[in-house]
Design a protein around this motif. Sequence first.
Motif, PDB file in Angstrom:
ATOM      1  N   MET A   1      30.830  -5.330  23.431  1.00  0.00           N
ATOM      2  CA  MET A   1      31.762  -5.315  24.536  1.00  0.00           C
ATOM      3  C   MET A   1      31.227  -6.222  25.653  1.00  0.00           C
ATOM      4  O   MET A   1      30.042  -6.403  25.805  1.00  0.00           O
ATOM      5  CB  MET A   1      31.934  -3.878  25.019  1.00  0.00           C
ATOM      6  N   TRP A   2      32.151  -6.765  26.445  1.00  0.00           N
ATOM      7  CA  TRP A   2      31.777  -7.713  27.495  1.00  0.00           C
ATOM      8  C   TRP A   2      30.816  -7.100  28.505  1.00  0.00           C
ATOM      9  O   TRP A   2      29.851  -7.729  28.906  1.00  0.00           O
ATOM     10  CB  TRP A   2      33.041  -8.203  28.198  1.00  0.00           C
ATOM     11  N   SER A   3      31.049  -5.858  28.894  1.00  0.00           N
ATOM     12  CA  SER A   3      30.196  -5.235  29.907  1.00  0.00           C
ATOM     13  C   SER A   3      28.763  -5.059  29.409  1.00  0.00           C
ATOM     14  O   SER A   3      27.819  -5.140  30.185  1.00  0.00           O
ATOM     15  CB  SER A   3      30.779  -3.899  30.350  1.00  0.00           C
ATOM     16  N   GLU A   4      28.595  -4.819  28.109  1.00  0.00           N
ATOM     17  CA  GLU A   4      27.248  -4.702  27.557  1.00  0.00           C
ATOM     18  C   GLU A   4      26.522  -6.040  27.602  1.00  0.00           C
ATOM     19  O   GLU A   4      25.329  -6.097  27.882  1.00  0.00           O
ATOM     20  CB  GLU A   4      27.303  -4.168  26.134  1.00  0.00           C
ATOM     21  N   ALA A   5      27.245  -7.119  27.334  1.00  0.00           N
ATOM     22  CA  ALA A   5      26.649  -8.454  27.404  1.00  0.00           C
ATOM     23  C   ALA A   5      26.249  -8.784  28.832  1.00  0.00           C
ATOM     24  O   ALA A   5      25.176  -9.342  29.073  1.00  0.00           O
ATOM     25  CB  ALA A   5      27.629  -9.503  26.877  1.00  0.00           C
ATOM     26  N   VAL A   6      27.099  -8.428  29.789  1.00  0.00           N
ATOM     27  CA  VAL A   6      26.780  -8.669  31.198  1.00  0.00           C
ATOM     28  C   VAL A   6      25.546  -7.883  31.587  1.00  0.00           C
ATOM     29  O   VAL A   6      24.617  -8.424  32.205  1.00  0.00           O
ATOM     30  CB  VAL A   6      27.971  -8.286  32.113  1.00  0.00           C
ATOM     31  N   GLN A   7      25.499  -6.621  31.219  1.00  0.00           N
ATOM     32  CA  GLN A   7      24.354  -5.788  31.572  1.00  0.00           C
ATOM     33  C   GLN A   7      23.068  -6.334  30.941  1.00  0.00           C
ATOM     34  O   GLN A   7      22.032  -6.390  31.595  1.00  0.00           O
ATOM     35  CB  GLN A   7      24.580  -4.349  31.127  1.00  0.00           C
TER      36      GLN A   7
ATOM     37  N   LEU B   1      22.375  -9.505  30.074  1.00  0.00           N
ATOM     38  CA  LEU B   1      21.970 -10.748  30.735  1.00  0.00           C
ATOM     39  C   LEU B   1      21.435 -10.501  32.138  1.00  0.00           C
ATOM     40  O   LEU B   1      20.490 -11.162  32.571  1.00  0.00           O
ATOM     41  CB  LEU B   1      23.133 -11.736  30.771  1.00  0.00           C
ATOM     42  N   VAL B   2      22.041  -9.560  32.843  1.00  0.00           N
ATOM     43  CA  VAL B   2      21.565  -9.240  34.200  1.00  0.00           C
ATOM     44  C   VAL B   2      20.165  -8.645  34.130  1.00  0.00           C
ATOM     45  O   VAL B   2      19.278  -9.024  34.899  1.00  0.00           O
ATOM     46  CB  VAL B   2      22.559  -8.294  34.911  1.00  0.00           C
TER      47      VAL B   2
ATOM     48  N   ARG C   1      21.518  -4.364  40.554  1.00  0.00           N
ATOM     49  CA  ARG C   1      22.563  -3.420  40.931  1.00  0.00           C
ATOM     50  C   ARG C   1      23.748  -4.156  41.558  1.00  0.00           C
ATOM     51  O   ARG C   1      24.900  -3.919  41.207  1.00  0.00           O
ATOM     52  CB  ARG C   1      21.990  -2.377  41.887  1.00  0.00           C
ATOM     53  N   ASN C   2      23.460  -5.087  42.478  1.00  0.00           N
ATOM     54  CA  ASN C   2      24.533  -5.854  43.121  1.00  0.00           C
ATOM     55  C   ASN C   2      25.271  -6.737  42.120  1.00  0.00           C
ATOM     56  O   ASN C   2      26.490  -6.881  42.195  1.00  0.00           O
ATOM     57  CB  ASN C   2      23.976  -6.706  44.259  1.00  0.00           C
ATOM     58  N   ALA C   3      24.546  -7.317  41.176  1.00  0.00           N
ATOM     59  CA  ALA C   3      25.174  -8.176  40.170  1.00  0.00           C
ATOM     60  C   ALA C   3      26.122  -7.375  39.278  1.00  0.00           C
ATOM     61  O   ALA C   3      27.227  -7.840  38.961  1.00  0.00           O
ATOM     62  CB  ALA C   3      24.114  -8.877  39.326  1.00  0.00           C
ATOM     63  N   LEU C   4      25.728  -6.186  38.890  1.00  0.00           N
ATOM     64  CA  LEU C   4      26.598  -5.359  38.054  1.00  0.00           C
ATOM     65  C   LEU C   4      27.804  -4.865  38.836  1.00  0.00           C
ATOM     66  O   LEU C   4      28.926  -4.826  38.308  1.00  0.00           O
ATOM     67  CB  LEU C   4      25.808  -4.189  37.472  1.00  0.00           C
TER      68      LEU C   4
ATOM     69  N   ILE D   1      28.054 -18.213  36.733  1.00  0.00           N
ATOM     70  CA  ILE D   1      28.517 -19.459  36.118  1.00  0.00           C
ATOM     71  C   ILE D   1      27.392 -20.076  35.299  1.00  0.00           C
ATOM     72  O   ILE D   1      27.591 -20.497  34.152  1.00  0.00           O
ATOM     73  CB  ILE D   1      29.037 -20.429  37.197  1.00  0.00           C
ATOM     74  N   LYS D   2      26.184 -20.115  35.860  1.00  0.00           N
ATOM     75  CA  LYS D   2      25.031 -20.684  35.153  1.00  0.00           C
ATOM     76  C   LYS D   2      24.700 -19.888  33.897  1.00  0.00           C
ATOM     77  O   LYS D   2      24.316 -20.469  32.876  1.00  0.00           O
ATOM     78  CB  LYS D   2      23.824 -20.731  36.090  1.00  0.00           C
ATOM     79  N   ALA D   3      24.877 -18.572  33.953  1.00  0.00           N
ATOM     80  CA  ALA D   3      24.586 -17.714  32.801  1.00  0.00           C
ATOM     81  C   ALA D   3      25.689 -17.786  31.740  1.00  0.00           C
ATOM     82  O   ALA D   3      25.541 -17.225  30.653  1.00  0.00           O
ATOM     83  CB  ALA D   3      24.398 -16.269  33.256  1.00  0.00           C
ATOM     84  N   GLY D   4      26.794 -18.470  32.039  1.00  0.00           N
ATOM     85  CA  GLY D   4      27.875 -18.595  31.077  1.00  0.00           C
ATOM     86  C   GLY D   4      28.838 -17.421  31.066  1.00  0.00           C
ATOM     87  O   GLY D   4      29.637 -17.274  30.143  1.00  0.00           O
ATOM     88  N   LEU D   5      28.778 -16.585  32.093  1.00  0.00           N
ATOM     89  CA  LEU D   5      29.661 -15.429  32.157  1.00  0.00           C
ATOM     90  C   LEU D   5      30.964 -15.732  32.879  1.00  0.00           C
ATOM     91  O   LEU D   5      31.940 -15.000  32.721  1.00  0.00           O
ATOM     92  CB  LEU D   5      28.945 -14.264  32.856  1.00  0.00           C
ATOM     93  N   LEU D   6      30.975 -16.767  33.673  1.00  0.00           N
ATOM     94  CA  LEU D   6      32.173 -17.211  34.383  1.00  0.00           C
ATOM     95  C   LEU D   6      32.371 -18.696  34.152  1.00  0.00           C
ATOM     96  O   LEU D   6      31.416 -19.425  33.945  1.00  0.00           O
ATOM     97  CB  LEU D   6      32.040 -16.983  35.897  1.00  0.00           C
ATOM     98  N   ALA D   7      33.611 -19.113  34.230  1.00  0.00           N
ATOM     99  CA  ALA D   7      33.938 -20.537  34.146  1.00  0.00           C
ATOM    100  C   ALA D   7      34.984 -20.837  35.205  1.00  0.00           C
ATOM    101  O   ALA D   7      35.765 -19.966  35.583  1.00  0.00           O
ATOM    102  CB  ALA D   7      34.469 -20.891  32.767  1.00  0.00           C
ATOM    103  N   ARG D   8      35.000 -22.056  35.675  1.00  0.00           N
ATOM    104  CA  ARG D   8      35.991 -22.458  36.659  1.00  0.00           C
ATOM    105  C   ARG D   8      37.221 -23.006  35.930  1.00  0.00           C
ATOM    106  O   ARG D   8      37.125 -23.959  35.169  1.00  0.00           O
ATOM    107  CB  ARG D   8      35.430 -23.539  37.574  1.00  0.00           C
TER     108      ARG D   8
END
Length: 98
Positions: free
Chosen positions: A1-7, A9-10, A21-24, A70-77
Amino acid sequence: MWSEAVQYLVEAAGRRADWMRNALRFAWQLMRRSTWAMLTAPKKGATWQHLAADLGLSERTVANLYAWFIKAGLLARAVPGTTVRYRKGTRHGLDDDG
């Protein structure tokens, strides 16, 4: 799941606990303020000012989190640049570029 990938990488970033904590929290707010097509929606409050106020962070911290995601590849413009008023080729906002 996307949230697990975010967690993952953070946590793997090796930053301080308050940054993690702020990033999540930032990621959760972006998810809440996105459309079904996963585009952030300014009408839903996905602006730096709204995010900073809701998270209790400075706009500079929000900008740094955006840059890291963006640098981590989690967001794109989707559309590079700034607001329509200042973007090149829009005649100072008279032409809406989409």
